[in-house]
Design a protein around this motif. Structure first.
Motif, PDB file in Angstrom:
ATOM      1  N   PRO A   1       0.848  -1.197   0.000  1.00 59.12           N
ATOM      2  CA  PRO A   1       0.000   0.000   0.000  1.00 59.12           C
ATOM      3  C   PRO A   1       0.881   1.244   0.000  1.00 59.12           C
ATOM      4  O   PRO A   1       1.930   1.280   0.638  1.00 59.12           O
ATOM      5  CB  PRO A   1      -0.776  -0.126   1.308  1.00 59.12           C
ATOM      6  CG  PRO A   1       0.171  -0.849   2.216  1.00 59.12           C
ATOM      7  CD  PRO A   1       0.962  -1.785   1.332  1.00 59.12           C
ATOM      8  N   LEU A   2       0.453   2.240  -0.717  1.00 58.37           N
ATOM      9  CA  LEU A   2       1.191   3.498  -0.785  1.00 58.37           C
ATOM     10  C   LEU A   2       0.178   4.631  -0.741  1.00 58.37           C
ATOM     11  O   LEU A   2      -0.671   4.748  -1.632  1.00 58.37           O
ATOM     12  CB  LEU A   2       2.004   3.546  -2.075  1.00 58.37           C
ATOM     13  CG  LEU A   2       2.954   4.704  -2.291  1.00 58.37           C
ATOM     14  CD1 LEU A   2       3.979   4.824  -1.171  1.00 58.37           C
ATOM     15  CD2 LEU A   2       3.672   4.536  -3.623  1.00 58.37           C
ATOM     16  N   LEU A   3       0.233   5.431   0.332  1.00 58.03           N
ATOM     17  CA  LEU A   3      -0.649   6.590   0.428  1.00 58.03           C
ATOM     18  C   LEU A   3      -0.030   7.724  -0.367  1.00 58.03           C
ATOM     19  O   LEU A   3       1.080   8.163  -0.088  1.00 58.03           O
ATOM     20  CB  LEU A   3      -0.835   7.033   1.885  1.00 58.03           C
ATOM     21  CG  LEU A   3      -1.683   8.298   2.062  1.00 58.03           C
ATOM     22  CD1 LEU A   3      -3.122   8.070   1.617  1.00 58.03           C
ATOM     23  CD2 LEU A   3      -1.633   8.787   3.492  1.00 58.03           C
TER      24      LEU A   3
ATOM     25  N   ALA B   1      -2.446   5.852   7.798  1.00 60.68           N
ATOM     26  CA  ALA B   1      -1.172   5.398   7.220  1.00 60.68           C
ATOM     27  C   ALA B   1      -0.065   5.419   8.265  1.00 60.68           C
ATOM     28  O   ALA B   1       0.715   4.466   8.378  1.00 60.68           O
ATOM     29  CB  ALA B   1      -0.797   6.265   6.019  1.00 60.68           C
ATOM     30  N   ALA B   2      -0.001   6.480   9.038  1.00 59.84           N
ATOM     31  CA  ALA B   2       1.031   6.581  10.080  1.00 59.84           C
ATOM     32  C   ALA B   2       0.851   5.482  11.123  1.00 59.84           C
ATOM     33  O   ALA B   2       1.824   4.850  11.540  1.00 59.84           O
ATOM     34  CB  ALA B   2       0.986   7.957  10.735  1.00 59.84           C
ATOM     35  N   ALA B   3      -0.379   5.225  11.522  1.00 58.64           N
ATOM     36  CA  ALA B   3      -0.648   4.205  12.534  1.00 58.64           C
ATOM     37  C   ALA B   3      -0.307   2.806  12.039  1.00 58.64           C
ATOM     38  O   ALA B   3       0.118   1.956  12.822  1.00 58.64           O
ATOM     39  CB  ALA B   3      -2.119   4.261  12.962  1.00 58.64           C
ATOM     40  N   LYS B   4      -0.467   2.571  10.744  1.00 59.68           N
ATOM     41  CA  LYS B   4      -0.204   1.246  10.178  1.00 59.68           C
ATOM     42  C   LYS B   4       1.205   1.114   9.614  1.00 59.68           C
ATOM     43  O   LYS B   4       1.572   0.072   9.078  1.00 59.68           O
ATOM     44  CB  LYS B   4      -1.236   0.920   9.094  1.00 59.68           C
ATOM     45  CG  LYS B   4      -2.630   0.753   9.657  1.00 59.68           C
ATOM     46  CD  LYS B   4      -3.574   0.219   8.621  1.00 59.68           C
ATOM     47  CE  LYS B   4      -4.908  -0.145   9.234  1.00 59.68           C
ATOM     48  NZ  LYS B   4      -4.828  -1.236  10.197  1.00 59.68           N
ATOM     49  N   GLY B   5       1.992   2.183   9.688  1.00 65.76           N
ATOM     50  CA  GLY B   5       3.346   2.129   9.148  1.00 65.76           C
ATOM     51  C   GLY B   5       3.384   2.084   7.635  1.00 65.76           C
ATOM     52  O   GLY B   5       4.344   1.594   7.038  1.00 65.76           O
ATOM     53  N   CYS B   6       2.353   2.589   7.018  1.00 71.66           N
ATOM     54  CA  CYS B   6       2.260   2.610   5.552  1.00 71.66           C
ATOM     55  C   CYS B   6       3.106   3.755   5.004  1.00 71.66           C
ATOM     56  O   CYS B   6       3.094   4.861   5.540  1.00 71.66           O
ATOM     57  CB  CYS B   6       0.804   2.797   5.131  1.00 71.66           C
ATOM     58  SG  CYS B   6       0.546   3.015   3.365  1.00 71.66           S
TER      59      CYS B   6
END
Length: 168
Positions: free
Chosen positions: A101-103, A140-145
């Motif tokens: 995944p990429l935000l 994203a930050a919470a999932k390390g994305c």
């Protein structure tokens, strides 16, 4: 990685990146657009799925099921759309597939300019869109994305950043 999923709020640059990749790497990377599945009205989403989020979750599952079959071809794939990372994670687990995944994100000023000026859709450059972008950023930050901030990147630089992840 044979599948990258670009997600992000409107105006982040994800569709421009995906279209450029589809054109420049047509023989190497299969590009899919989440909205090609068909986007019903908000009322229909609510009637059929309980809410727009329920529709998004169901369509994320549908897309990953389709991509799991296509992934067997061994070709590189890219899916572009506005999806919650939690839905992607859940759907990928069910489909038994790996993905990156990429935000795709940008600062609010850049988003407003892209939506209101470049795309001539000022109605999208509202507080709700900025809140959605902030939500995706926090998720994203919470999932390390990984987050690709396109605020100061050219389209070519953004394309290279994504393609580089597919190629190694």
């Amino acid at each position: 990685m044979s599948l990258i999923i670009l997600t992000g709020a409107s105006g982040s640059g994800k569709t421009a990146i995906a279209k450029a990749i589809a054109t420049r790497f047509a023989g190497e990377i299969d590009v899919y657009y989440f909205d090609d599945i068909g986007v019903p009205s908000l009322g229909q989403m609510t009637a059929d799925y309980g809410s727009p989020a329920g529709w998004q979750r169901a369509m994320t599952f549908k897309w990953l099921e389709l991509l799991a079959e296509a992934q067997r071809s061994g070709r590189n794939q890219l899916l572009e759309g506005q999806m919650r990372l939690a839905f992607l994670e859940e759907a990928a687990t069910v489909a038994g597939m790996a993905y990156l995944p990429l935000l795709v994100d940008c600062d609010d000023e850049t988003r407003r300019h892209r939506l209101a000026v470049e795309r001539r859709q000022p109605e999208l450059a509202d507080a709700e869109m900025m809140a959605w972008a902030a939500f995706l950023r926090r998720e994203a930050a919470a999932k390390g994305c990984e987050i690709l901030d396109t605020s100061r990147l050219s389209l070519d630089e953004s394309v290279q950043a994504v393609v580089g992840r597919l190629q190694g």
